[in-house]
Scaffold this motif. Structure first.
Motif, mmCIF file in Angstrom:
data_model
loop_
_atom_site.group_PDB
_atom_site.id
_atom_site.type_symbol
_atom_site.label_atom_id
_atom_site.label_comp_id
_atom_site.label_asym_id
_atom_site.label_seq_id
_atom_site.Cartn_x
_atom_site.Cartn_y
_atom_site.Cartn_z
ATOM 1 N N GLN A 295 37.104 30.095 37.370
ATOM 2 C CA GLN A 295 38.477 30.079 37.880
ATOM 3 C C GLN A 295 39.471 29.821 36.751
ATOM 4 O O GLN A 295 40.483 30.521 36.623
ATOM 5 N N ALA A 296 39.186 28.827 35.929
ATOM 6 C CA ALA A 296 40.097 28.490 34.833
ATOM 7 C C ALA A 296 40.214 29.638 33.846
ATOM 8 O O ALA A 296 41.323 30.002 33.417
ATOM 9 N N ALA A 297 39.089 30.230 33.468
ATOM 10 C CA ALA A 297 39.110 31.322 32.501
ATOM 11 C C ALA A 297 39.904 32.505 33.034
ATOM 12 O O ALA A 297 40.690 33.132 32.312
ATOM 13 N N SER A 298 39.718 32.812 34.307
ATOM 14 C CA SER A 298 40.432 33.934 34.919
ATOM 15 C C SER A 298 41.934 33.682 34.971
ATOM 16 O O SER A 298 42.744 34.553 34.609
ATOM 17 N N GLU A 299 42.337 32.494 35.398
ATOM 18 C CA GLU A 299 43.761 32.184 35.504
ATOM 19 C C GLU A 299 44.443 32.155 34.141
ATOM 20 O O GLU A 299 45.563 32.659 33.984
ATOM 21 N N LEU A 300 43.776 31.589 33.154
ATOM 22 C CA LEU A 300 44.366 31.533 31.817
ATOM 23 C C LEU A 300 44.452 32.922 31.197
ATOM 24 O O LEU A 300 45.446 33.261 30.533
ATOM 25 N N SER A 301 43.434 33.744 31.404
ATOM 26 C CA SER A 301 43.466 35.110 30.877
ATOM 27 C C SER A 301 44.625 35.895 31.476
ATOM 28 O O SER A 301 45.337 36.624 30.765
ATOM 29 N N GLU A 302 44.831 35.741 32.774
ATOM 30 C CA GLU A 302 45.937 36.445 33.440
ATOM 31 C C GLU A 302 47.284 35.923 32.962
ATOM 32 O O GLU A 302 48.230 36.692 32.734
ATOM 33 N N LEU A 303 47.388 34.610 32.774
ATOM 34 C CA LEU A 303 48.638 34.007 32.308
ATOM 35 C C LEU A 303 49.026 34.513 30.918
ATOM 36 O O LEU A 303 50.199 34.837 30.662
ATOM 37 N N LEU A 304 48.054 34.623 30.027
ATOM 38 C CA LEU A 304 48.334 34.946 28.636
ATOM 39 C C LEU A 304 48.162 36.423 28.308
ATOM 40 O O LEU A 304 48.517 36.856 27.196
ATOM 41 N N CYS A 305 47.586 37.205 29.250
ATOM 42 C CA CYS A 305 47.207 38.598 28.954
ATOM 43 C C CYS A 305 46.326 38.637 27.698
ATOM 44 O O CYS A 305 46.503 39.466 26.792
#
Length: 524
Positions: free
Chosen positions: A119-129
């Motif tokens: 969950q954390a990896a997915s959300e951070l990846s989406e936030l930062l592109c």
């Protein structure tokens, strides 16, 4: 000057690397060739749903490894070192070590091998592109916050394994830029300031008010000379009291950075494949990637150049388990075979197998393998009823499996991103048997693969080179130092892809991809 005199006059440089199954120390002299080594075997443990090593494992492993090194020096040269020209610490990248203000470890060390931060990896990846893999330190920190874990409110600092040991030896919370790039995205000299601001805002909204710049270790480029062995650090490393404080320590680096250094792969369009417990490929980029992909990390060289990395959690552990089985059979037969000879026998026999392994497929997933979409690991194999099942094909499939997931990620770089590479160099234990894994990798990737005579020295030698660069660099860039001082005339072998082998590997990969659904089902 004799080697004995070099040891006595601090003309030697020490690298220590914490691998997944072995801690290794390599000592080099001012010709940059290894002159002594020591090692300590260790294993991670799966406890309470987490792959970990204890602090006691880390401390005793460090001391035993160093003691083995000094014993090797005494046996060879009749002296015991009291100092070095420089030294450095490397370790498995990523992971999560969280400490309070008094330097107490708040939760057991969570290593790179854990796949518990989706969950954390997915959300951070989406936030930062920008792809944030599950094993990165920032993903672990954010997941702990999302989970509402009690320890979060006590966090003063987080670190990696190499950064933690460097801190114990020097009192400095700092890491090399390559190591930092597996903690949080970086630019060429520091953490990416725009990304820091965005993530700080998200963490603050979740109740975590400490700024990331206070929590994360500071960042240094290769060649920085800002840390020295303290009295406490010397006593930690060498409880006998023989080693004296004051030795310069270069910035601690991850196993990716030491692998690039040990294979002279720090310039654009060069690359390396490091293969041991895990396997990863590093391609130094000459232009940014057009997209971002869950399968591809963007990290850096020890001097800050951008690198595309395909990192796979599983490589040789399942293969090693099969070698052990055959070793047990040999023992039962009354004809025991020494381990190195057994590896060579099975590897060379694999060369006689069918290029597609006779429709035998192996999955070597002892832990989750995100590059292949496997959340959890289940070692397994299958074969078709009409396939050719024999020892050569089985073991060829075992070796193919060590690099199959890597192939999935490399196809993205070569086919979607059109990344160019002039040379790929292999190093690590998988390449110790001459010409076998090297040929299979060349067939699988469709490009030439070189292996140097130092391939088995691995990252500890690369760390020793980075330590030497700190005091011997003479104003040269790292690439200039390596090209002009270290790798001039280095013996290596290069193998080209073979048509039958490449076609067979492609056939294996088709079967491998078709069977992944069964792997996913088995791991539920």
């Amino acid at each position: 000057m004799t080697i004995q005199e070099k040891i006595q006059n601090a003309k030697t440089y020490l690298g220590i690397e914490f691998g997944s199954t072995r801690i290794k120390a390599v000592l080099i002299d001012d010709t940059f060739a290894p002159i002594a080594s020591g090692s300590h075997e260790w294993q991670n443990r799966y406890e309470n749903g987490v792959w970990t090593y204890s602090l006691d494992d880390i401390t005793t492993g460090l001391q035993h490894c160093y003691a083995a090194l000094t014993e090797d020096i005494r046996q060879k040269f009749g002296v015991t070192p009291t100092t070095y020209g420089a030294m450095g610490i490397s370790g498995m990248m990523h992971g999560y070590m969280a400490f309070d203000k008094d330097d107490n470890l708040l939760v057991p060390f969570r290593t790179w091998r854990n796949t518990i931060t989706e969950q954390a990896a997915s959300e951070l990846s989406e936030l930062l592109c920008f792809n944030i893999p599950q094993r990165w330190s920032i993903a672990h920190l954010y997941q702990a916050i999302l989970n509402g874990e009690e320890h979060v409110r006590h966090i003063a600092h987080i670190n990696t394994l190499a950064g933690y040991i460097h801190y114990r030896l020097t009192g400095k919370r700092q890491v090399g830029i390559g190591e930092a790039s597996g903690i949080f995205p970086v630019d060429r000299t520091d953490y990416n300031a725009d990304y820091i601001k965005k993530v700080d805002e998200v963490l603050f909204a979740k109740g975590f008010s400490v700024k990331l710049t206070e929590v994360l270790p500071s960042v240094l480029n290769a060649g920085a000379k800002e840390a020295f062995l303290t009295a406490d650090g010397a006593k930690l490393l060498d409880p006998t009291g023989t080693l004296q404080p004051g030795v310069p320590l270069c910035p601690p680096e991850g196993d990716a950075g030491t692998g690039m250094t040990a294979t002279d792969s720090v310039l654009p369009r060069t690359g390396n494949v490091s293969a041991g417990t895990s396997i990863f490929a590093m391609l130094v980029l000459d232009k940014p990637l057009k997209g971002y992909y869950p399968e591809i990390d963007v990290v850096t060289t020890p001097c800050g150049a951008p690198v595309a990395m395909v990192h796979c959690n599983n490589c040789s552990s399942e293969l090693d388990a099969w070698v052990k089985i055959f070793g047990e059979f040999a023992q039962l037969s009354g004809h025991p075979i020494a381990k190195p000879a057994l590896y060579d026998m099975l590897y060379y026999h694999a060369l006689t197998g069918d290029p597609d392994c006779g429709n035998t497929v192996v999955y070597n997933f002892l832990s989750g393998e995100p590059v292949a979409g496997a959340e959890n690991g289940r070692p397994m194999y299958f074969r078709t009823p009409d396939g050719k099942f024999n020892l050569a094909n089985l073991f060829r499939a075992e070796i193919y499996s060590t690099m199959a997931a890597l192939k999935l990620g490399m196809d993205i770089l070569f086919e979607k991103e059109q990344v160019s590479v002039e040379k790929i160099t292999g190093h690590g234990g998988l390449f110790k048997t001459k010409g076998v894994a090297q040929q299979f990798l060349a067939d699988g990737l469709g490009c030439a693969v070189s292996v140097m005579k130092t391939a088995g020295e691995g990252g500890a030698w690369g760390m020793a080179l980075l330590a030497a660069y700190t005091v011997c660099g003479g104003g040269k860039s790292l690439s200039e130092f390596l090209d002009s001082e270290v790798f001039v005339g280095m013996e290596s072998t290069t193998l080209q892809p073979e048509k039958n082998g490449a076609e067979g590997f492609a056939g294996f990969m088709e079967n491998y991809k078709r069977g992944l659904a069964a792997q996913y089902a088995a791991a539920k």
